[in-house]
Design a protein around this motif. Sequence first.
Motif, PDB file in Angstrom:
ATOM      1  N   ARG B 229      18.649  52.016  38.729  1.00 20.24           N
ATOM      2  CA  ARG B 229      18.722  50.677  39.360  1.00 20.24           C
ATOM      3  C   ARG B 229      17.802  49.664  38.670  1.00 20.24           C
ATOM      4  NH1 ARG B 229      18.938  54.238  42.508  1.00 20.24           N
ATOM      5  NH2 ARG B 229      16.732  54.159  43.040  1.00 20.24           N
ATOM      6  N   GLY B 230      17.816  49.739  37.337  1.00 22.58           N
ATOM      7  CA  GLY B 230      17.085  48.745  36.560  1.00 22.58           C
ATOM      8  C   GLY B 230      15.589  48.972  36.497  1.00 22.58           C
ATOM      9  N   LYS B 231      15.107  50.049  37.112  1.00 17.21           N
ATOM     10  CA  LYS B 231      13.660  50.273  37.124  1.00 17.21           C
ATOM     11  C   LYS B 231      13.175  51.142  35.972  1.00 17.21           C
ATOM     12  CE  LYS B 231      12.543  49.478  41.967  1.00 17.21           C
ATOM     13  NZ  LYS B 231      13.856  49.111  42.558  1.00 17.21           N
ATOM     14  N   ARG B 232      14.122  51.867  35.318  1.00 15.21           N
ATOM     15  CA  ARG B 232      13.703  52.720  34.211  1.00 15.21           C
ATOM     16  C   ARG B 232      14.909  52.984  33.317  1.00 15.21           C
ATOM     17  NH1 ARG B 232      13.928  57.598  30.964  1.00 15.21           N
ATOM     18  NH2 ARG B 232      11.788  58.211  30.506  1.00 15.21           N
ATOM     19  N   ALA B 233      14.977  52.233  32.219  1.00 15.52           N
ATOM     20  CA  ALA B 233      16.101  52.384  31.308  1.00 15.52           C
ATOM     21  C   ALA B 233      15.997  53.700  30.549  1.00 15.52           C
ATOM     22  CB  ALA B 233      16.134  51.208  30.337  1.00 15.52           C
ATOM     23  N   GLY B 234      17.143  54.212  30.128  1.00 13.13           N
ATOM     24  CA  GLY B 234      17.177  55.462  29.362  1.00 13.13           C
ATOM     25  C   GLY B 234      18.080  56.463  30.060  1.00 13.13           C
ATOM     26  N   THR B 235      18.957  57.105  29.273  1.00 12.29           N
ATOM     27  CA  THR B 235      19.891  58.078  29.842  1.00 12.29           C
ATOM     28  C   THR B 235      19.147  59.165  30.600  1.00 12.29           C
ATOM     29  OG1 THR B 235      21.451  57.649  28.073  1.00 12.29           O
ATOM     30  CG2 THR B 235      21.706  59.742  29.238  1.00 12.29           C
ATOM     31  N   GLU B 236      19.576  59.408  31.831  1.00 11.40           N
ATOM     32  CA  GLU B 236      18.879  60.377  32.672  1.00 11.40           C
ATOM     33  C   GLU B 236      19.010  61.785  32.106  1.00 11.40           C
ATOM     34  OE1 GLU B 236      21.152  58.232  33.736  1.00 11.40           O
ATOM     35  OE2 GLU B 236      20.288  57.010  35.354  1.00 11.40           O
ATOM     36  N   ASN B 237      17.895  62.540  32.175  1.00 15.02           N
ATOM     37  CA  ASN B 237      17.844  63.922  31.713  1.00 15.02           C
ATOM     38  C   ASN B 237      18.299  64.811  32.871  1.00 15.02           C
ATOM     39  OD1 ASN B 237      17.153  66.442  30.811  1.00 15.02           O
ATOM     40  ND2 ASN B 237      15.068  65.884  30.167  1.00 15.02           N
ATOM     41  N   ILE B 238      19.618  64.989  32.974  1.00 17.20           N
ATOM     42  CA  ILE B 238      20.189  65.627  34.172  1.00 17.20           C
ATOM     43  C   ILE B 238      19.691  67.070  34.332  1.00 17.20           C
ATOM     44  CG2 ILE B 238      22.290  66.199  35.440  1.00 17.20           C
ATOM     45  CD1 ILE B 238      21.895  63.209  35.035  1.00 17.20           C
ATOM     46  N   ALA B 239      19.612  67.815  33.246  1.00 14.60           N
ATOM     47  CA  ALA B 239      19.158  69.208  33.355  1.00 14.60           C
ATOM     48  C   ALA B 239      17.755  69.255  33.955  1.00 14.60           C
ATOM     49  CB  ALA B 239      19.175  69.872  31.980  1.00 14.60           C
ATOM     50  N   ALA B 240      16.869  68.437  33.423  1.00 10.09           N
ATOM     51  CA  ALA B 240      15.485  68.422  33.911  1.00 10.09           C
ATOM     52  C   ALA B 240      15.416  67.922  35.351  1.00 10.09           C
ATOM     53  CB  ALA B 240      14.623  67.551  32.999  1.00 10.09           C
ATOM     54  N   ILE B 241      16.243  66.927  35.654  1.00 10.70           N
ATOM     55  CA  ILE B 241      16.244  66.362  37.012  1.00 10.70           C
ATOM     56  C   ILE B 241      16.759  67.396  38.015  1.00 10.70           C
ATOM     57  CG2 ILE B 241      17.388  64.632  38.479  1.00 10.70           C
ATOM     58  CD1 ILE B 241      17.077  62.673  36.033  1.00 10.70           C
ATOM     59  N   ALA B 242      17.811  68.119  37.632  1.00  4.98           N
ATOM     60  CA  ALA B 242      18.327  69.176  38.512  1.00  4.98           C
ATOM     61  C   ALA B 242      17.264  70.266  38.710  1.00  4.98           C
ATOM     62  CB  ALA B 242      19.598  69.779  37.913  1.00  4.98           C
ATOM     63  N   GLY B 243      16.541  70.574  37.635  1.00  5.10           N
ATOM     64  CA  GLY B 243      15.457  71.560  37.729  1.00  5.10           C
ATOM     65  C   GLY B 243      14.334  71.072  38.634  1.00  5.10           C
ATOM     66  N   PHE B 244      14.004  69.807  38.492  1.00  8.30           N
ATOM     67  CA  PHE B 244      12.953  69.184  39.313  1.00  8.30           C
ATOM     68  C   PHE B 244      13.329  69.310  40.799  1.00  8.30           C
ATOM     69  CE2 PHE B 244      10.476  64.871  39.814  1.00  8.30           C
ATOM     70  CZ  PHE B 244       9.603  65.485  40.699  1.00  8.30           C
ATOM     71  N   ALA B 245      14.595  68.965  41.120  1.00  8.70           N
ATOM     72  CA  ALA B 245      15.036  69.002  42.518  1.00  8.70           C
ATOM     73  C   ALA B 245      14.949  70.423  43.073  1.00  8.70           C
ATOM     74  CB  ALA B 245      16.462  68.472  42.617  1.00  8.70           C
ATOM     75  N   GLN B 246      15.409  71.401  42.270  1.00  7.69           N
ATOM     76  CA  GLN B 246      15.356  72.797  42.718  1.00  7.69           C
ATOM     77  C   GLN B 246      13.900  73.229  42.928  1.00  7.69           C
ATOM     78  OE1 GLN B 246      18.079  75.361  43.233  1.00  7.69           O
ATOM     79  NE2 GLN B 246      16.202  75.903  44.319  1.00  7.69           N
ATOM     80  N   ALA B 247      13.023  72.835  42.003  1.00  5.20           N
ATOM     81  CA  ALA B 247      11.604  73.194  42.113  1.00  5.20           C
ATOM     82  C   ALA B 247      10.979  72.568  43.355  1.00  5.20           C
ATOM     83  CB  ALA B 247      10.858  72.745  40.857  1.00  5.20           C
ATOM     84  N   ALA B 248      11.340  71.318  43.624  1.00  2.22           N
ATOM     85  CA  ALA B 248      10.780  70.619  44.790  1.00  2.22           C
ATOM     86  C   ALA B 248      11.231  71.297  46.082  1.00  2.22           C
ATOM     87  CB  ALA B 248      11.217  69.150  44.762  1.00  2.22           C
TER      88      ALA B 248
END
Lengths: 162, 382
Positions: B229-248
């Motif tokens: 939403r315009g707060k952080r440009a750059g293609t999202e690192n989906i693998a890492a983000i999915a890992g982050f969510a699982q870890a959380a």
Amino acid sequence: MAKERGDRDDTGMSSAENEKAQPIQGPVLFYNDTVIDHFTNPRNVGEMEPGEANGYALVGDPACGDQMKLWIRVDSGRITDIRFKSFGCPGAIATSSMATCMARGKTLEEAAELTDDDVVRALGGIPEDKKHCSLLGIMALQKAIDDYLLGRMCAEEGDDLS
Amino acid sequence: MIYLDHNATTPVSPQVLQAMMPFFQERFGNASSFCRIGRIARTALEEARASVAACIHASPDEIVFTGSGTEADNLALRGVCRAFHGRKRHVVTSAIEHHAVLKTCEDLEEQGIAVTRLPVDCRGMVDPDQVKNSLTPHTVLISIMAANNETGVIQPIASISRIARSRGILFHTDAVQAFGKIPVSVDDLGIDLMTLSAHKIYGPKGIGALYVRKGSAMAPILTGGSHERGKRAGTENIAAIAGFAQAAELAEKHLAEEAVRLAALRDAFEKEVVQRIARARVNGRDAPRVPNTSSLSFASVDGESVLLHLDLKGICASTGSACATGSPEPSHVMRAMGLSPMDAQSTIRFSLGRDTSQGDLDFTVGVLADAISKLRHISSTA
């Protein structure tokens, strides 16, 4: 052809290596086996009584809080005994130990020519960010030699006055 | 290996790795792409966002994924200062923050922002009254960490956020070391911005997040596409983000039982150390602490020398923080708590984790006692 390794002396290096230490290639990232050997089994650790030692130095590196005390015994212009105590990182302890090994048995002139680069080379290199630790041993050695020379000068002046 | 450096980083847990794997090859899409593979990535991204948000009682659109905790700290500090266009030019922080905050504040100072760095007491705690007294009409942001990385000391976040709110000042907290170890609810704690990181909670490195409360003014620091939403440009690192969510999710699930287990292990460890080793002190002992962290100082020995002895026996710990390793200055956290440079230099951090056992700690105490006795024997200051 396999390199022949001479008998290891007190410094933990072969005598052949000791005579012709090679410049270190590339950046050194970690402590090597020689450094770890001098760290886990430091040579010449101890204190000397005022009667035994005739040169003493206390030096510190205020940048990192390292500190070293060094005692030397000089007989007929030669360092016949040397002892140290150090507070500091593995680099400081290993370079302190190696500096005492290299100074032992040397004449004051020979010992005065030792540099921290000589100590680092003898150890086979230490990590770049630990280079400042290597200054401690040589700084203490030079100061202890100065202390000895000053003591002798004072003694001679005392003789002249009497 | 006995790994007692979980505040530096943690191994990726098997479930986390499993959650990440599909996104490297079969679901490799760009979450901004229109096509089906892009939509799959987008769905995974938004599911992960919702999971992370739920762990801190936030709503999903308040989560901005970043490349690290450090980046999230930078975004909070620089982004808020930028949003105010220099109309308000004062930031309040503490002397014990992570370098991601402290160095960023130094840089902001060079850009004309005034920075107040509050001291801590000998327990390592910031005093909310001092926060209150430091505020000026120009204060734009207060940034105080939730738990310190070196001591584990938990800061009085709720009290500080009440002060911030009553004055209409934004409040940021770096919760990298608190998240997953103690409950951090943004509503209970009244937080406006909060930094999180995955690799401290058995997630992958290279992924962090910034919680930004709805309506908080914050400009981006990376410009480009309209990601996050315009707060952080750059293609999202989906693998890492999915890992982050699982870890959380896993951290949240096990938090209560792990907190009890780790606190018991840690407290017994400290008791044993103090009994067996003369002149040992536990830093922050009288303050509330996260359950896994133990900061110990041993007079007359150098911390790195102790670490090497431990390392030679297969025990991995750390001096102050891993980031400070290699820098000659003793820990700024220990210095702020009033330790002398030499005592600060003699500090070791043990941080326990999921695999830490009683046996590990029994062995560690023995090796530690031997190492300190050996080093004190050769120490010029003993």
